[in-house]
Write a protein that holds these residues in place. Structure first.
Motif, mmCIF file in Angstrom:
data_model
loop_
_atom_site.group_PDB
_atom_site.id
_atom_site.type_symbol
_atom_site.label_atom_id
_atom_site.label_comp_id
_atom_site.label_asym_id
_atom_site.label_seq_id
_atom_site.Cartn_x
_atom_site.Cartn_y
_atom_site.Cartn_z
ATOM 1 N N ALA A 30 -0.603 21.204 0.148
ATOM 2 C CA ALA A 30 -0.706 19.773 0.379
ATOM 3 C C ALA A 30 -1.648 19.120 -0.624
ATOM 4 C CB ALA A 30 -1.289 19.632 1.770
ATOM 5 N N GLY A 31 -2.241 19.994 -1.048
ATOM 6 C CA GLY A 31 -3.050 19.181 -2.313
ATOM 7 C C GLY A 31 -2.389 18.953 -3.581
ATOM 8 N N THR A 32 -1.517 19.866 -3.627
ATOM 9 C CA THR A 32 -0.519 19.912 -5.136
ATOM 10 C C THR A 32 0.572 18.450 -4.955
ATOM 11 O OG1 THR A 32 -0.543 22.084 -5.509
ATOM 12 C CG2 THR A 32 1.188 20.620 -6.558
ATOM 13 N N LEU A 33 1.015 18.428 -3.411
ATOM 14 C CA LEU A 33 1.784 17.309 -3.185
ATOM 15 C C LEU A 33 1.156 16.044 -3.261
ATOM 16 C CD1 LEU A 33 4.586 16.451 -2.264
ATOM 17 C CD2 LEU A 33 3.692 16.681 0.199
ATOM 18 N N ARG A 34 0.012 15.924 -2.808
ATOM 19 C CA ARG A 34 -0.832 14.855 -2.926
ATOM 20 C C ARG A 34 -0.944 14.316 -4.350
ATOM 21 N NH1 ARG A 34 -5.481 15.714 0.800
ATOM 22 N NH2 ARG A 34 -4.288 16.402 2.582
ATOM 23 N N MET A 35 -1.458 15.301 -5.339
ATOM 24 C CA MET A 35 -1.640 15.137 -6.552
ATOM 25 C C MET A 35 -0.338 14.615 -7.398
ATOM 26 S SD MET A 35 -2.777 17.861 -9.637
ATOM 27 C CE MET A 35 -1.568 18.431 -9.395
ATOM 28 N N MET A 36 0.647 15.343 -7.077
ATOM 29 C CA MET A 36 1.912 14.844 -7.845
ATOM 30 C C MET A 36 2.352 13.531 -7.241
ATOM 31 S SD MET A 36 2.295 17.160 -9.962
ATOM 32 C CE MET A 36 3.638 17.547 -10.594
ATOM 33 N N LEU A 37 2.287 13.007 -6.011
ATOM 34 C CA LEU A 37 2.448 11.873 -5.601
ATOM 35 C C LEU A 37 1.613 10.734 -6.030
ATOM 36 C CD1 LEU A 37 4.323 10.267 -3.435
ATOM 37 C CD2 LEU A 37 2.642 10.703 -1.808
ATOM 38 N N ALA A 38 0.276 10.961 -6.270
ATOM 39 C CA ALA A 38 -0.671 10.084 -6.675
ATOM 40 C C ALA A 38 0.005 9.643 -8.301
ATOM 41 C CB ALA A 38 -2.033 10.545 -6.588
ATOM 42 N N MET A 39 0.176 11.007 -9.007
ATOM 43 C CA MET A 39 0.485 10.470 -10.441
ATOM 44 C C MET A 39 1.935 9.767 -10.573
ATOM 45 S SD MET A 39 -1.376 11.876 -12.640
ATOM 46 C CE MET A 39 -0.515 11.989 -14.080
ATOM 47 N N ALA A 40 2.806 9.969 -9.622
ATOM 48 C CA ALA A 40 4.013 9.352 -9.646
ATOM 49 C C ALA A 40 3.755 7.734 -9.234
ATOM 50 C CB ALA A 40 5.065 9.841 -8.575
ATOM 51 N N VAL A 41 3.048 7.509 -8.232
ATOM 52 C CA VAL A 41 2.579 6.200 -7.914
ATOM 53 C C VAL A 41 1.655 5.571 -9.240
ATOM 54 C CG1 VAL A 41 0.930 4.710 -6.483
ATOM 55 C CG2 VAL A 41 2.491 6.344 -5.486
ATOM 56 N N LEU A 42 0.907 6.158 -9.908
ATOM 57 C CA LEU A 42 0.447 5.394 -11.021
ATOM 58 C C LEU A 42 1.429 5.361 -12.293
ATOM 59 C CD1 LEU A 42 -3.082 7.648 -11.592
ATOM 60 C CD2 LEU A 42 -2.885 5.210 -10.632
ATOM 61 N N ILE A 43 2.474 6.192 -12.265
ATOM 62 C CA ILE A 43 3.354 6.060 -13.414
ATOM 63 C C ILE A 43 4.262 4.768 -13.137
ATOM 64 C CG2 ILE A 43 5.459 6.906 -14.230
ATOM 65 C CD1 ILE A 43 3.947 9.567 -14.119
ATOM 66 N N ALA A 44 4.701 4.584 -11.762
ATOM 67 C CA ALA A 44 5.262 3.668 -11.068
ATOM 68 C C ALA A 44 4.802 2.355 -11.307
ATOM 69 C CB ALA A 44 5.878 3.798 -9.696
ATOM 70 N N ALA A 45 3.523 2.155 -11.040
ATOM 71 C CA ALA A 45 2.632 1.209 -11.178
ATOM 72 C C ALA A 45 2.530 0.539 -12.665
ATOM 73 C CB ALA A 45 1.243 1.448 -10.543
ATOM 74 N N GLY A 46 2.555 1.421 -13.481
ATOM 75 C CA GLY A 46 2.389 1.240 -14.925
ATOM 76 C C GLY A 46 3.763 0.576 -15.418
ATOM 77 N N TYR A 47 4.735 1.145 -14.802
ATOM 78 C CA TYR A 47 5.830 0.626 -15.292
ATOM 79 C C TYR A 47 6.243 -0.781 -14.654
ATOM 80 C CZ TYR A 47 7.704 4.335 -18.194
ATOM 81 O OH TYR A 47 8.032 5.341 -19.113
ATOM 82 N N GLY A 48 5.875 -0.933 -13.346
ATOM 83 C CA GLY A 48 6.032 -2.051 -12.612
ATOM 84 C C GLY A 48 4.982 -3.357 -13.348
ATOM 85 N N LEU A 49 4.082 -2.952 -13.927
ATOM 86 C CA LEU A 49 3.298 -3.972 -14.851
ATOM 87 C C LEU A 49 3.762 -4.423 -16.151
ATOM 88 C CD1 LEU A 49 -0.438 -2.949 -14.085
ATOM 89 C CD2 LEU A 49 0.425 -4.914 -13.339
ATOM 90 N N TYR A 50 4.486 -3.347 -16.512
ATOM 91 C CA TYR A 50 5.086 -3.622 -17.836
ATOM 92 C C TYR A 50 6.575 -4.537 -17.464
ATOM 93 C CZ TYR A 50 7.713 -2.823 -22.210
ATOM 94 O OH TYR A 50 8.143 -3.054 -23.408
ATOM 95 N N PHE A 51 6.924 -4.096 -16.260
ATOM 96 C CA PHE A 51 8.234 -5.100 -15.923
ATOM 97 C C PHE A 51 7.702 -6.398 -16.039
ATOM 98 C CE2 PHE A 51 11.168 -6.748 -12.987
ATOM 99 C CZ PHE A 51 12.394 -6.828 -13.773
ATOM 100 N N LEU A 52 6.622 -6.752 -15.105
ATOM 101 C CA LEU A 52 6.086 -8.241 -14.901
ATOM 102 C C LEU A 52 5.697 -8.588 -16.011
ATOM 103 C CD1 LEU A 52 3.887 -7.488 -11.642
ATOM 104 C CD2 LEU A 52 6.158 -8.640 -11.806
ATOM 105 N N TRP A 53 5.202 -8.198 -16.770
ATOM 106 C CA TRP A 53 4.935 -8.815 -18.233
ATOM 107 C C TRP A 53 6.093 -9.225 -19.086
ATOM 108 C CZ3 TRP A 53 0.456 -4.988 -18.919
ATOM 109 C CH2 TRP A 53 -0.898 -5.425 -18.393
#
Length: 61
Positions: A2-25
């Motif tokens: 479960a810890g691995t799942l949470r870590m991978m999900l958190a990294m995916a959210v951070l990557i998506a947020a980065g691309y979301g900000l790039y798209f907004l700019w």
């Protein structure tokens, strides 16, 4: 696991947020976006396979 799942999900959210900000700019996504997402997906699958293979037989977690 479960810890691995949470870590991978958190990294995916951070990557998506980065691309979301790039798209907004800029209003467009970089051409390599899907390559990055595909690579991360493959890495995630490899991590889960290794976790399942190396998990001790008697572990209840």
């Amino acid at each position: 696991m479960a810890g691995t799942l949470r870590m991978m999900l958190a990294m995916a959210v951070l990557i998506a947020a980065g691309y979301g900000l790039y798209f907004l700019w800029t209003g467009v996504l970089p051409a390599h976006t899907f390559k990055v997402l595909g690579s991360y997906g493959i890495l995630t699958l490899i991590v889960f396979v290794i976790t399942i293979i190396t998990k001790p037989a008697g572990e209840k977690h």
